[in-house]
Design a protein around this motif. Structure first.
Motif, mmCIF file in Angstrom:
data_model
loop_
_atom_site.group_PDB
_atom_site.id
_atom_site.type_symbol
_atom_site.label_atom_id
_atom_site.label_comp_id
_atom_site.label_asym_id
_atom_site.label_seq_id
_atom_site.Cartn_x
_atom_site.Cartn_y
_atom_site.Cartn_z
ATOM 1 N N ASP A 5 34.393 47.644 48.766
ATOM 2 C CA ASP A 5 33.916 48.985 49.137
ATOM 3 C C ASP A 5 32.977 49.637 48.128
ATOM 4 O OD1 ASP A 5 35.415 48.883 51.463
ATOM 5 O OD2 ASP A 5 37.154 49.838 50.543
ATOM 6 N N THR A 6 33.103 49.286 46.843
ATOM 7 C CA THR A 6 32.370 50.053 45.833
ATOM 8 C C THR A 6 31.375 49.244 45.018
ATOM 9 O OG1 THR A 6 34.191 49.746 44.276
ATOM 10 C CG2 THR A 6 34.202 51.769 45.611
ATOM 11 N N GLY A 7 31.248 47.959 45.267
ATOM 12 C CA GLY A 7 30.273 47.152 44.547
ATOM 13 C C GLY A 7 30.809 46.567 43.259
ATOM 14 N N ARG A 8 29.878 46.211 42.383
ATOM 15 C CA ARG A 8 30.193 45.468 41.165
ATOM 16 C C ARG A 8 30.491 46.384 39.975
ATOM 17 N NH1 ARG A 8 25.825 41.924 37.795
ATOM 18 N NH2 ARG A 8 27.257 40.983 36.324
ATOM 19 N N TYR A 9 31.508 45.970 39.207
ATOM 20 C CA TYR A 9 31.860 46.614 37.950
ATOM 21 C C TYR A 9 31.968 45.536 36.883
ATOM 22 C CZ TYR A 9 32.881 50.998 40.289
ATOM 23 O OH TYR A 9 32.769 52.165 41.007
ATOM 24 N N LEU A 10 31.588 45.880 35.655
ATOM 25 C CA LEU A 10 31.639 44.973 34.518
ATOM 26 C C LEU A 10 32.749 45.425 33.578
ATOM 27 C CD1 LEU A 10 27.812 44.994 33.827
ATOM 28 C CD2 LEU A 10 29.073 43.288 35.122
ATOM 29 N N TYR A 11 33.632 44.507 33.213
ATOM 30 C CA TYR A 11 34.757 44.787 32.315
ATOM 31 C C TYR A 11 34.540 44.007 31.019
ATOM 32 C CZ TYR A 11 36.965 46.958 36.280
ATOM 33 O OH TYR A 11 37.240 47.802 37.333
ATOM 34 N N TYR A 12 34.570 44.707 29.880
ATOM 35 C CA TYR A 12 34.236 44.118 28.585
ATOM 36 C C TYR A 12 35.465 43.748 27.768
ATOM 37 C CZ TYR A 12 29.706 45.982 29.851
ATOM 38 O OH TYR A 12 28.551 46.257 30.528
ATOM 39 N N GLY A 13 35.320 42.660 26.988
ATOM 40 C CA GLY A 13 36.386 42.229 26.088
ATOM 41 C C GLY A 13 37.539 41.555 26.791
ATOM 42 N N VAL A 14 37.282 40.994 27.946
ATOM 43 C CA VAL A 14 38.338 40.335 28.723
ATOM 44 C C VAL A 14 38.468 38.884 28.249
ATOM 45 C CG1 VAL A 14 39.064 39.633 31.036
ATOM 46 C CG2 VAL A 14 37.880 41.818 30.704
ATOM 47 N N PRO A 15 39.657 38.442 27.862
ATOM 48 C CA PRO A 15 39.833 37.061 27.418
ATOM 49 C C PRO A 15 39.627 36.066 28.573
ATOM 50 C CG PRO A 15 41.734 38.409 26.814
ATOM 51 C CD PRO A 15 40.881 39.224 27.732
ATOM 52 N N ALA A 16 39.104 34.897 28.251
ATOM 53 C CA ALA A 16 38.872 33.858 29.259
ATOM 54 C C ALA A 16 40.173 33.476 29.965
ATOM 55 C CB ALA A 16 38.223 32.636 28.619
ATOM 56 N N ALA A 17 41.281 33.472 29.230
ATOM 57 C CA ALA A 17 42.568 33.113 29.835
ATOM 58 C C ALA A 17 42.961 34.094 30.935
ATOM 59 C CB ALA A 17 43.657 33.058 28.762
ATOM 60 N N LEU A 18 42.574 35.350 30.788
ATOM 61 C CA LEU A 18 42.884 36.341 31.819
ATOM 62 C C LEU A 18 42.059 36.072 33.076
ATOM 63 C CD1 LEU A 18 44.737 38.793 32.231
ATOM 64 C CD2 LEU A 18 42.801 40.226 31.621
ATOM 65 N N PHE A 19 40.792 35.668 32.902
ATOM 66 C CA PHE A 19 39.974 35.286 34.052
ATOM 67 C C PHE A 19 40.613 34.105 34.780
ATOM 68 C CE2 PHE A 19 36.646 32.383 35.689
ATOM 69 C CZ PHE A 19 36.201 33.155 36.757
ATOM 70 N N GLU A 20 41.070 33.109 34.036
ATOM 71 C CA GLU A 20 41.715 31.937 34.647
ATOM 72 C C GLU A 20 42.961 32.355 35.423
ATOM 73 O OE1 GLU A 20 40.416 29.009 34.829
ATOM 74 O OE2 GLU A 20 38.759 29.411 33.463
ATOM 75 N N ALA A 21 43.751 33.244 34.840
ATOM 76 C CA ALA A 21 44.951 33.728 35.525
ATOM 77 C C ALA A 21 44.573 34.507 36.784
ATOM 78 C CB ALA A 21 45.779 34.603 34.585
ATOM 79 N N PHE A 22 43.503 35.286 36.715
ATOM 80 C CA PHE A 22 42.989 36.040 37.865
ATOM 81 C C PHE A 22 42.627 35.081 38.993
ATOM 82 C CE2 PHE A 22 39.852 39.842 38.675
ATOM 83 C CZ PHE A 22 40.558 40.178 39.821
ATOM 84 N N CYS A 23 41.945 33.988 38.640
ATOM 85 C CA CYS A 23 41.539 32.991 39.640
ATOM 86 C C CYS A 23 42.730 32.363 40.337
ATOM 87 C CB CYS A 23 40.704 31.890 38.981
ATOM 88 S SG CYS A 23 39.079 32.419 38.438
ATOM 89 N N ASN A 24 43.835 32.243 39.628
ATOM 90 C CA ASN A 24 45.016 31.576 40.175
ATOM 91 C C ASN A 24 46.062 32.535 40.715
ATOM 92 O OD1 ASN A 24 44.118 28.895 39.550
ATOM 93 N ND2 ASN A 24 44.521 29.360 37.420
ATOM 94 N N ALA A 25 45.767 33.827 40.712
ATOM 95 C CA ALA A 25 46.738 34.828 41.169
ATOM 96 C C ALA A 25 46.968 34.724 42.676
ATOM 97 C CB ALA A 25 46.248 36.223 40.816
ATOM 98 N N GLY A 26 48.175 34.986 43.093
ATOM 99 C CA GLY A 26 48.499 34.998 44.514
ATOM 100 C C GLY A 26 47.807 36.124 45.254
ATOM 101 N N SER A 27 47.623 37.247 44.593
ATOM 102 C CA SER A 27 46.935 38.395 45.163
ATOM 103 C C SER A 27 45.953 38.938 44.132
ATOM 104 C CB SER A 27 47.933 39.486 45.552
ATOM 105 O OG SER A 27 47.251 40.699 45.835
#
Length: 101
Positions: A51-73
């Motif tokens: 609904d609102t487009g793209r947002y950029l989040y800074y200082g996010v660890p790569a491991a958190l991105f990996e966990a995000f990719c594998n999240a159930g929701s």
């Protein structure tokens, strides 16, 4: 889970993950989030909301991105692990055609 099922799941996940410039992109099955991307060099997470487009989040660890990719929701993961925990900005390249909300 059988070995064949595990291989098929990994193939499906790889098919949904691609590179875009310096960014790894993932398209989750979500009614809230269209796409997520991660720039390893900058440590920046990009989230394209439906609904609102793209947002950029800074200082996010790569491991958190990996966990995000594998999240159930993806939406639940965002609300519990990312929202209000990292500095962010609305996409600076986004064209605005109405009031800034």
């Amino acid at each position: 889970m059988s070995f064949e099922s595990d291989q098929r799941l990994q193939s499906e996940q790889q098919a949904q993950t691609c590179a875009f410039g310096n960014m790894r992109i993932r398209i989750p099955q979500s009614s809230m989030i269209d796409c997520i991307g991660y720039d390893d060099a900058a440590g920046t997470l990009s989230i394209w909301f439906c609904d609102t487009g793209r947002y950029l989040y800074y200082g996010v660890p790569a491991a958190l991105f990996e966990a995000f990719c594998n999240a159930g929701s993806a939406g639940t993961f965002f609300n519990e692990r990312i929202k209000d925990r990292f500095c962010y900005v609305r996409d600076p390249e986004r064209r605005r055609f109405g009031p800034n909300v």
